[in-house]
Design an enzyme around this catalytic site. Structure first.
Site, PDB file in Angstrom:
ATOM      1  CE  LYS A  45      -3.925   1.988   2.178  1.00 36.46           C
ATOM      2  NZ  LYS A  45      -4.619   2.545   1.137  1.00 36.46           N
ATOM      3  CG  PHE A 133       2.735   8.935 -11.690  1.00 41.45           C
ATOM      4  CD1 PHE A 133       3.390   9.371 -10.634  1.00 41.45           C
ATOM      5  CD2 PHE A 133       3.749   8.976 -12.669  1.00 41.45           C
ATOM      6  CE1 PHE A 133       4.633   9.544 -10.108  1.00 41.45           C
ATOM      7  CE2 PHE A 133       5.042   9.209 -12.635  1.00 41.45           C
ATOM      8  CZ  PHE A 133       5.512   9.525 -11.139  1.00 41.45           C
ATOM      9  CB  CYS A 135      -4.555   8.295  -6.224  1.00 37.81           C
ATOM     10  SG  CYS A 135      -5.789   8.100  -4.838  1.00 37.81           S
ATOM     11  CE  LYS A 173      -2.513   1.078  -9.645  1.00 37.28           C
ATOM     12  NZ  LYS A 173      -2.884   0.691  -8.192  1.00 37.28           N
ATOM     13  CB  THR A 201      -9.851   3.785  -8.744  1.00 35.59           C
ATOM     14  OG1 THR A 201      -9.228   4.910  -8.402  1.00 35.59           O
ATOM     15  CG2 THR A 201      -9.474   2.301  -7.952  1.00 35.59           C
TER      16      THR A 201
END
Length: 307
Positions: A45, A133, A135, A173, A201
């Site tokens: 995390k 990169f 969220c 990411k 997401t």
């Protein structure tokens, strides 16, 4: 039985099934349970300046009899001290040397801040970094998360900063909250990224309670947009993974993320160009042991097809 071991940008793993950076990888004991269940790797995390998460921070959308067709979260990065996380990462890698232990990172957009956390995290013996990169909610006011990944020049710049300090593979990411996934992916590669992971997401509002007039999730009478994941996002993720796998200006390994619940889902990502897959929502819903069926199913499928 098919050999499921992978070499992902120099990161070795007994199989392509990794846990995504999320609540199931929040501490060492959780990652160790996952490895005991059969997961080949885990992305810790996201580390950074510890924050305080709110509660409630999850909301789901159901479709007919299907629970959790989609899941929304307004959770931020780790809420645990950096020293504690680094100690647990070191211990986990020592206990499970053959598993992939990847550290997700997100700090403010300063070269010195990135250099410092990269050097401290690399001292744990971890196998690689994943730069968050993607969220879509929270911390963008500090130039973090999707605020970084939506601007190709920033993506390239910070990737370069990390590569200046890192001696292990760097995965970037990517956020799906862009018009086209190709420009930020190309920018990450220009910056020196060894691999890419996607999707993070999708920005979303899950609905509004018609009695309280507050959107979901309700946190003390207030709400916010958050990140959408789960089975509903799989078609979007498959498209973006395949876009990058076909792009001659990308040309680095891809870790596929988004709505993966079964070996069949994983096989689709692998067939469209991913080398590993990452899972979160399905583990939160069903537990770590779903990987047993994933390993057996993919092995049998590969044997049947002669792959």
């Amino acid at each position: 039985m098919a050999d499921l071991s992978v070499d992902f940008a120099g990161i070795k793993s007994p199989n392509p099934f990794w846990l995504a950076s999320a609540p199931p990888t929040n501490m060492g004991s959780m990652v160790e349970r996952a490895f005991d269940a059969g997961w080949g790797g885990a992305v810790w995390k996201t580390l950074g300046e510890p924050i305080r998460n709110v509660c409630s921070r999850l909301a789901s959308v159901d479709y007919g009899p299907q629970r959790m067709m989609g899941l929304n979260n307004i959770e931020l990065i780790t809420d645990r001290p950096l020293d504690v996380n680094l100690r647990e990462i070191r211990e986990c890698k020592r206990k499970y040397p053959k598993h992939a232990v990847i550290v997700s990172l997100m700090v403010e957009s300063r070269r010195e801040a990135w250099h410092e956390i990269v050097k401290r995290a690399e001292d744990t013996g971890c196998d690689g970094f994943e730069l968050n990169f993607g969220c879509p909610h929270g911390m963008s006011e500090r130039g973090m998360g999707a605020a970084m990944g939506q601007v190709p020049d920033y993506t390239c710049m910070v990737t370069e900063w990390v590569k200046e300090a890192a001696t292990i593979p760097v995965i970037v990411k990517l956020t799906p909250n862009v018009t086209s996934i190709n420009p930020p992916a190309r920018a990450a590669v220009r910056g020196g990224a060894d691999a890419l992971s996607l999707i993070n997401t999708i920005n979303s509002v899950m609905g509004v309670n018609l009695d309280t007039l507050v959107p979901h999730p309700n946190v003390g009478g207030m709400a916010a947009h958050g990140g959408y994941c789960g089975p509903a996002v799989k078609p979007i993720a498959l498209n973006m993974v395949s876009e990058l796998a076909r792009d001659p200006e990308v040309g680095v390994p891809i870790s596929g993320i988004g709505g993966i619940s079964t070996w069949r889902d994983a096989a689709e990502f692998l067939l469209l160009g991913a080398s590993t897959v990452q899972v979160c929502t399905a583990v939160m819903h069903h537990g770590y042991r779903i990987v047993e069926d994933m390993i057996d199913g993919l092995s049998n499928y590969m044997d049947e097809k002669g792959f």
